[in-house]
Structure formats: structure tokens, C-alpha cells
Design an enzyme around this catalytic site. Structure first.
Site, PDB file in Angstrom:
ATOM      1  N   TYR A   1       0.840  -1.200   0.000  1.00 33.29           N
ATOM      2  CA  TYR A   1       0.000   0.000   0.000  1.00 33.29           C
ATOM      3  C   TYR A   1       0.879   1.255   0.000  1.00 33.29           C
ATOM      4  O   TYR A   1       0.666   2.186  -0.774  1.00 33.29           O
ATOM      5  CB  TYR A   1      -0.934  -0.015   1.219  1.00 33.29           C
ATOM      6  CG  TYR A   1      -1.651   1.283   1.448  1.00 33.29           C
ATOM      7  CD1 TYR A   1      -2.671   1.703   0.602  1.00 33.29           C
ATOM      8  CD2 TYR A   1      -1.302   2.115   2.511  1.00 33.29           C
ATOM      9  CE1 TYR A   1      -3.321   2.911   0.794  1.00 33.29           C
ATOM     10  CE2 TYR A   1      -1.938   3.326   2.714  1.00 33.29           C
ATOM     11  CZ  TYR A   1      -2.947   3.708   1.860  1.00 33.29           C
ATOM     12  OH  TYR A   1      -3.586   4.914   2.059  1.00 33.29           O
TER      13      TYR A   1
ATOM     14  N   GLU B   1     -11.481   5.737   5.190  1.00 24.45           N
ATOM     15  CA  GLU B   1     -10.963   6.572   6.280  1.00 24.45           C
ATOM     16  C   GLU B   1     -12.014   6.788   7.364  1.00 24.45           C
ATOM     17  O   GLU B   1     -11.689   6.798   8.545  1.00 24.45           O
ATOM     18  CB  GLU B   1     -10.454   7.922   5.760  1.00 24.45           C
ATOM     19  CG  GLU B   1      -9.227   7.843   4.875  1.00 24.45           C
ATOM     20  CD  GLU B   1      -7.941   7.424   5.587  1.00 24.45           C
ATOM     21  OE1 GLU B   1      -7.922   7.297   6.831  1.00 24.45           O
ATOM     22  OE2 GLU B   1      -6.934   7.231   4.881  1.00 24.45           O
TER      23      GLU B   1
ATOM     24  N   TRP C   1      -5.089   1.637  10.570  1.00 19.82           N
ATOM     25  CA  TRP C   1      -5.265   1.578   9.115  1.00 19.82           C
ATOM     26  C   TRP C   1      -5.061   0.166   8.587  1.00 19.82           C
ATOM     27  O   TRP C   1      -5.727  -0.259   7.652  1.00 19.82           O
ATOM     28  CB  TRP C   1      -4.340   2.582   8.436  1.00 19.82           C
ATOM     29  CG  TRP C   1      -4.500   2.636   6.951  1.00 19.82           C
ATOM     30  CD1 TRP C   1      -3.563   2.333   6.014  1.00 19.82           C
ATOM     31  CD2 TRP C   1      -5.680   2.993   6.217  1.00 19.82           C
ATOM     32  NE1 TRP C   1      -4.083   2.491   4.746  1.00 19.82           N
ATOM     33  CE2 TRP C   1      -5.381   2.887   4.841  1.00 19.82           C
ATOM     34  CE3 TRP C   1      -6.972   3.384   6.588  1.00 19.82           C
ATOM     35  CZ2 TRP C   1      -6.311   3.163   3.842  1.00 19.82           C
ATOM     36  CZ3 TRP C   1      -7.898   3.656   5.587  1.00 19.82           C
ATOM     37  CH2 TRP C   1      -7.566   3.550   4.240  1.00 19.82           C
TER      38      TRP C   1
END
Length: 193
Positions: free
Chosen positions: A19, A41, A49
Site C-alpha cells: 500500500y 478513512e 489503518w
């Protein structure tokens, strides 16, 4: 062969590193991709995350590939189905906010011509190039994320606090917070010009 230097926050997890190497900080202007990051988000609020990244494909499947037009029209039955889906974060308020945020996303598109035009106007349509030495020194919020958060909330968006919006700005390349020693810093900076 020398190992690439990466930002410290992603080290040790293949998914996180991929990522970081391929997406994080790259300027995003595609409406559906911007909406995807907005949804991810908002679901990330209060969580790590990596938790969201591990569930990203499940989110993609559950939320019709982040098609905001479809999501804006979700019925109560669909919302209940999502709340039973163990592959995503089953927070009732966050699931419902995904639907209302999709509706507000469309209203912003109508008002500004595109969500892209609206969101990028907060950085004068040009990514901010920070000079982060160590990822731990990167801010959690800025005056811009405060302003963006406040404006989105005024327009009815949910789970868009300043910290969430700064993370969104980092993810979508509105700000380049790669460590200056990271191999991606200069590449992302070049993509921004």
C-alpha cells in the site's frame, strides 16, 4: 542489492508495504477512488489503518465497489445486510454514515462540478510537499484538515474529524508525508508536478 528505505510506519507487513509503495501519497483525482478513500478513512476512525486494509476487499464487495450512486440509494434492508457482514466493520453509525456521506458526496459534485474540484481546492489544487524526517513527526491534523473537516461537517458529512481528514489528505496525495529518506518521497513529488 540494497534494501529500499521506506517510511517507518509500514515496515514488517507485506500488505502495508505494498500500500505504501503503490498508493499512499499518490495524487488521486478519480471520483470513485476519492469516495473509496473517504469511506475507508471514515471506517478507520478509532482503529488502525492496517485493520481497514485487511478488510478492504470485503468493503469493496459489500459496498458495490464503492459506487457512491448505488450506496446513496441503499435501502434499510441493505443497511441491515451490511450490519450482518462480518467481513467489514459493523459499526451501525459508520455504516449509516457511508450512505448519507454518499448522498452528500453527490450534492458536492452538483455544487462544485466534481468532488475532486471541491476537495483539492483546500490545497489550491497542488499537493503540499512536507519534509518529514521521521513519520512520528508528521502532524495528525493541520489548519487545512481542520478547515476541511469543519466544512464537510457543515454539509452533513459524518466521521470526518480533522484527524480522519488529514489521513485522507495523506492517502490521496493532497499532502506528501513520505519521509524525505523514503524511496517514494521523490517519486510522489514528481507525480505531483
Amino acid at each position: 542489492m540494497t534494501e529500499k528505505h521506506r517510511c517507518g510506519w509500514c515496515l514488517g507487513d507485506n500488505l502495508y508495504e505494498a500500500y505504501h509503495d503503490e498508493e499512499w501519497g499518490v495524487p488521486v483525482h478519480n471520483e470513485q477512488k476519492l469516495f473509496e478513500f473517504l469511506i475507508l478513512e471514515t471506517f478507520q476512525a478509532g482503529l488502525s489503518w492496517i485493520t481497514i486494509l485487511r478488510k478492504r476487499e470485503n468493503f469493496r464487495e459489500a459496498f458495490d465497489n464503492f459506487d457512491y450512486k448505488k450506496i446513496a440509494d441503499y435501502s434499510e434492508d441493505k443497511i441491515q445486510e451490511l450490519l450482518q457482514n462480518s467481513g467489514i466493520i459493523r459499526n451501525k453509525l459508520k455504516v449509516r454514515s457511508a450512505v448519507s456521506n454518499a448522498q452528500h458526496f453527490i450534492k458536492l459534485q452538483e455544487e462544485f462540478g466534481s468532488f475532486d474540484h471541491y476537495i483539492w481546492s483546500f490545497v489550491n489544487h497542488k499537493p503540499i510537499q512536507n519534509k518529514v524526517e521521521n513519520y512520528k513527526e508528521a502532524p495528525a491534523t493541520t489548519a487545512i484538515s481542520d478547515k476541511l473537516s469543519k466544512d464537510l461537517k457543515k454539509r452533513g458529512f459524518k466521521f470526518v474529524g480533522s484527524t480522519v481528514m488529514y489521513a485522507f489528505m495523506q492517502a490521496t496525495g493532497m499532502v506528501n508525508d513520505h519521509e524525505v529518506s523514503c524511496f517514494r518521497y521523490k517519486k510522489v513529488k514528481q507525480l505531483s508536478q
